[in-house]
Write a protein that holds these residues in place. Structure first.
Motif, PDB file in Angstrom:
ATOM      1  N   THR A 228       0.833  -1.196   0.000  1.00 52.79           N
ATOM      2  CA  THR A 228       0.000   0.000   0.000  1.00 52.79           C
ATOM      3  C   THR A 228       0.869   1.247   0.000  1.00 52.79           C
ATOM      4  O   THR A 228       2.012   1.236   0.475  1.00 52.79           O
ATOM      5  N   VAL A 229       0.297   2.317  -0.531  1.00 51.26           N
ATOM      6  CA  VAL A 229       0.876   3.645  -0.397  1.00 51.26           C
ATOM      7  C   VAL A 229      -0.238   4.545   0.130  1.00 51.26           C
ATOM      8  O   VAL A 229      -1.304   4.646  -0.486  1.00 51.26           O
ATOM      9  N   THR A 230       0.016   5.142   1.266  1.00 50.33           N
ATOM     10  CA  THR A 230      -0.948   6.076   1.838  1.00 50.33           C
ATOM     11  C   THR A 230      -0.283   7.425   2.056  1.00 50.33           C
ATOM     12  O   THR A 230       0.936   7.520   2.183  1.00 50.33           O
ATOM     13  N   LYS A 231      -1.106   8.454   2.097  1.00 45.50           N
ATOM     14  CA  LYS A 231      -0.600   9.775   2.403  1.00 45.50           C
ATOM     15  C   LYS A 231      -0.357   9.894   3.903  1.00 45.50           C
ATOM     16  O   LYS A 231      -0.746   9.022   4.682  1.00 45.50           O
ATOM     17  N   ALA A 232       0.271  10.978   4.301  1.00 40.80           N
ATOM     18  CA  ALA A 232       0.631  11.151   5.709  1.00 40.80           C
ATOM     19  C   ALA A 232      -0.582  11.107   6.626  1.00 40.80           C
ATOM     20  O   ALA A 232      -0.490  10.658   7.767  1.00 40.80           O
TER      21      ALA A 232
ATOM     22  N   PRO B  74      -5.676   6.903   1.090  1.00 34.57           N
ATOM     23  CA  PRO B  74      -4.991   6.167   0.020  1.00 34.57           C
ATOM     24  C   PRO B  74      -4.343   7.105  -0.995  1.00 34.57           C
ATOM     25  O   PRO B  74      -4.871   8.171  -1.295  1.00 34.57           O
ATOM     26  N   ALA B  75      -3.197   6.694  -1.513  1.00 37.92           N
ATOM     27  CA  ALA B  75      -2.509   7.437  -2.563  1.00 37.92           C
ATOM     28  C   ALA B  75      -2.618   6.638  -3.860  1.00 37.92           C
ATOM     29  O   ALA B  75      -2.035   5.565  -3.989  1.00 37.92           O
ATOM     30  N   ALA B  76      -3.385   7.145  -4.794  1.00 33.69           N
ATOM     31  CA  ALA B  76      -3.627   6.439  -6.059  1.00 33.69           C
ATOM     32  C   ALA B  76      -2.597   6.839  -7.110  1.00 33.69           C
ATOM     33  O   ALA B  76      -1.956   7.889  -7.021  1.00 33.69           O
ATOM     34  N   ASP B  77      -2.452   5.958  -8.120  1.00 33.15           N
ATOM     35  CA  ASP B  77      -1.604   6.222  -9.287  1.00 33.15           C
ATOM     36  C   ASP B  77      -0.137   6.436  -8.922  1.00 33.15           C
ATOM     37  O   ASP B  77       0.577   7.218  -9.568  1.00 33.15           O
ATOM     38  N   ILE B  78       0.331   5.729  -7.894  1.00 33.04           N
ATOM     39  CA  ILE B  78       1.738   5.803  -7.487  1.00 33.04           C
ATOM     40  C   ILE B  78       2.485   4.591  -8.061  1.00 33.04           C
ATOM     41  O   ILE B  78       2.127   3.450  -7.761  1.00 33.04           O
ATOM     42  N   PRO B  79       3.524   4.812  -8.879  1.00 30.99           N
ATOM     43  CA  PRO B  79       4.310   3.678  -9.399  1.00 30.99           C
ATOM     44  C   PRO B  79       5.305   3.189  -8.347  1.00 30.99           C
ATOM     45  O   PRO B  79       6.128   3.969  -7.861  1.00 30.99           O
ATOM     46  N   VAL B  80       5.235   1.924  -8.026  1.00 41.51           N
ATOM     47  CA  VAL B  80       6.111   1.338  -7.002  1.00 41.51           C
ATOM     48  C   VAL B  80       7.025   0.307  -7.666  1.00 41.51           C
ATOM     49  O   VAL B  80       6.548  -0.619  -8.328  1.00 41.51           O
TER      50      VAL B  80
ATOM     51  N   THR C 215       6.771  -2.735 -11.944  1.00 36.22           N
ATOM     52  CA  THR C 215       6.444  -1.440 -11.343  1.00 36.22           C
ATOM     53  C   THR C 215       4.931  -1.262 -11.362  1.00 36.22           C
ATOM     54  O   THR C 215       4.385  -0.537 -12.219  1.00 36.22           O
ATOM     55  N   PRO C 216       4.251  -1.933 -10.448  1.00 36.27           N
ATOM     56  CA  PRO C 216       2.795  -1.775 -10.402  1.00 36.27           C
ATOM     57  C   PRO C 216       2.400  -0.381  -9.928  1.00 36.27           C
ATOM     58  O   PRO C 216       3.160   0.287  -9.223  1.00 36.27           O
ATOM     59  N   VAL C 217       1.214   0.056 -10.323  1.00 33.66           N
ATOM     60  CA  VAL C 217       0.695   1.373  -9.954  1.00 33.66           C
ATOM     61  C   VAL C 217      -0.464   1.178  -8.982  1.00 33.66           C
ATOM     62  O   VAL C 217      -1.312   0.303  -9.177  1.00 33.66           O
ATOM     63  N   THR C 218      -0.476   1.978  -7.933  1.00 32.47           N
ATOM     64  CA  THR C 218      -1.534   1.832  -6.927  1.00 32.47           C
ATOM     65  C   THR C 218      -2.902   2.184  -7.509  1.00 32.47           C
ATOM     66  O   THR C 218      -3.039   3.063  -8.365  1.00 32.47           O
TER      67      THR C 218
ATOM     68  N   ALA D 163      -7.212   2.982  -6.732  1.00 33.11           N
ATOM     69  CA  ALA D 163      -7.907   4.052  -6.019  1.00 33.11           C
ATOM     70  C   ALA D 163      -7.841   3.887  -4.508  1.00 33.11           C
ATOM     71  O   ALA D 163      -7.995   4.854  -3.762  1.00 33.11           O
ATOM     72  N   THR D 164      -7.607   2.653  -4.048  1.00 33.46           N
ATOM     73  CA  THR D 164      -7.514   2.408  -2.608  1.00 33.46           C
ATOM     74  C   THR D 164      -6.076   2.456  -2.102  1.00 33.46           C
ATOM     75  O   THR D 164      -5.812   2.147  -0.943  1.00 33.46           O
ATOM     76  N   GLY D 165      -5.120   2.811  -2.985  1.00 31.43           N
ATOM     77  CA  GLY D 165      -3.716   2.896  -2.592  1.00 31.43           C
ATOM     78  C   GLY D 165      -3.000   1.566  -2.572  1.00 31.43           C
ATOM     79  O   GLY D 165      -1.868   1.488  -2.078  1.00 31.43           O
ATOM     80  N   LYS D 166      -3.619   0.534  -3.133  1.00 28.96           N
ATOM     81  CA  LYS D 166      -3.020  -0.799  -3.098  1.00 28.96           C
ATOM     82  C   LYS D 166      -2.334  -1.133  -4.417  1.00 28.96           C
ATOM     83  O   LYS D 166      -2.762  -0.679  -5.484  1.00 28.96           O
ATOM     84  N   PHE D 167      -1.270  -1.927  -4.340  1.00 30.23           N
ATOM     85  CA  PHE D 167      -0.620  -2.476  -5.525  1.00 30.23           C
ATOM     86  C   PHE D 167      -0.363  -3.960  -5.299  1.00 30.23           C
ATOM     87  O   PHE D 167      -0.313  -4.428  -4.140  1.00 30.23           O
ATOM     88  N   SER D 168      -0.207  -4.706  -6.366  1.00 32.25           N
ATOM     89  CA  SER D 168       0.010  -6.148  -6.211  1.00 32.25           C
ATOM     90  C   SER D 168       0.709  -6.720  -7.432  1.00 32.25           C
ATOM     91  O   SER D 168       0.594  -6.197  -8.543  1.00 32.25           O
ATOM     92  N   ILE D 169       1.471  -7.786  -7.186  1.00 29.83           N
ATOM     93  CA  ILE D 169       2.054  -8.606  -8.245  1.00 29.83           C
ATOM     94  C   ILE D 169       1.760 -10.056  -7.849  1.00 29.83           C
ATOM     95  O   ILE D 169       2.382 -10.579  -6.920  1.00 29.83           O
TER      96      ILE D 169
END
Length: 270
Positions: free
Chosen positions: A64-68, A72-78, A108-111, A113-119
């Motif tokens: 997950t990527v969340t803001k401070a 959730p932080a969407a569209d973040i490439p991890v 490099t998955p992108v998060t 709308a819920t801030g989640k990414f997965s492989i």
């Protein structure tokens, strides 16, 4: 064992340490705790399951990527990597990195709308073909995100990791030597057989012969398809540590180590 460069990992790790307060700053520039800038994001990564074995090598990687503020932080490439770790050969105790890193990009998955990414369905294995001598059993899964994509500005980088514990099957080695008492100039010949778990090919298993404590090994060979091997080395006057080690080509088959009952009569008497 080649040590591969990990610029992304290193830059991100520095950023992580800065964020965690593990790296100090000069007193003149240090701010009060209340004045320290708030990190913009929080990055997590995990796997399911958390361990693998010979017959079950795949995991799902999620994070997950969340803001401070926790949203959730969407569209973040991890950037996600698998890193197989090796113990550095270092009998001298020098203050060097005790670990070699062998990384493999997983994507490099992108998060969402819920801030989640997965492989999904990641194969936890050693894919580079490098030797597995001194391999560690825990494999790292790393996740990193650099806001501006510039590694020269690590203060906006984020890094985290988790480990997958790999359970390996055991192997064994049998041997015989042409002599147990040697002196400088003698040719020591060792022949033997590597035995791997049923159904695993013995072909390609690396066998290493060590004769001196400072050397990781002096000669090496590979076992034939029936597991047999033979190797020879010319004995030096200072050789004092005789041992065999193996490194199967499969991450899920453990190597083995045996000490040879050999005495070098050229060594000074103590």
């Amino acid at each position: 064992m080649p040590c591969k460069s990990l610029p992304t990992r290193l830059a991100a790790t520095v950023a992580f340490l800065l964020a965690a307060g593990a790296l100090s700053v000069p007193a003149a520039s240090a701010k009060a705790l209340d004045d320290e800038p708030v990190r913009d994001y929080v990055l997590t990564v995990s796997t399911n399951p958390t361990g693998t074995d010979y017959d079950n090598r795949r995991v799902d990687v999620t994070g997950t990527v969340t803001k401070a503020d926790g949203t959730p932080a969407a569209d973040i490439p991890v950037t996600v990597q698998e890193v197989v770790l090796f113990t550095t050969w270092n009998p001298w105790g020098d203050p060097i990195d005790p670990t070699y890193y062998d990384p493999r990009d997983l994507g490099t998955p992108v998060t969402d709308a819920t801030g989640k990414f997965s492989i999904p369905d990641v194969n936890i294995d050693h894919m580079s073909g490098n030797s597995l001598l001194n391999v560690q059993r825990d494999v790292q899964i790393t996740a990193s995100y650099d806001v501006d994509g510039d590694l020269n500005t690590p203060q906006d980088g984020y890094f985290t990791d988790t480990t997958v514990a790999t359970k390996a099957k055991s192997s064994s080695i049998s041997y015989k030597v042409n002599k147990k008492r040697v002196k400088a100039g003698d040719i020591l010949t060792v022949q033997g057989k590597v035995t791997l778990p049923k159904g695993v090919e013995e072909t390609g298993t690396e066998v290493f012969l060590q004769t001196y404590w400072e050397s990781e090994y002096d000669v090496k060979t590979r076992a034939e398809e029936d597991g047999f091997f033979v190797m020879s080395v010319r004995v030096s006057g200072y050789d004092d540590t005789f041992a065999l080690r193996t490194a199967p080509t499969d991450l899920y088959v453990a190597g083995t180590h045996v000490t040879l009952p050999i005495t070098n009569t050229s060594l000074p008497r103590t």
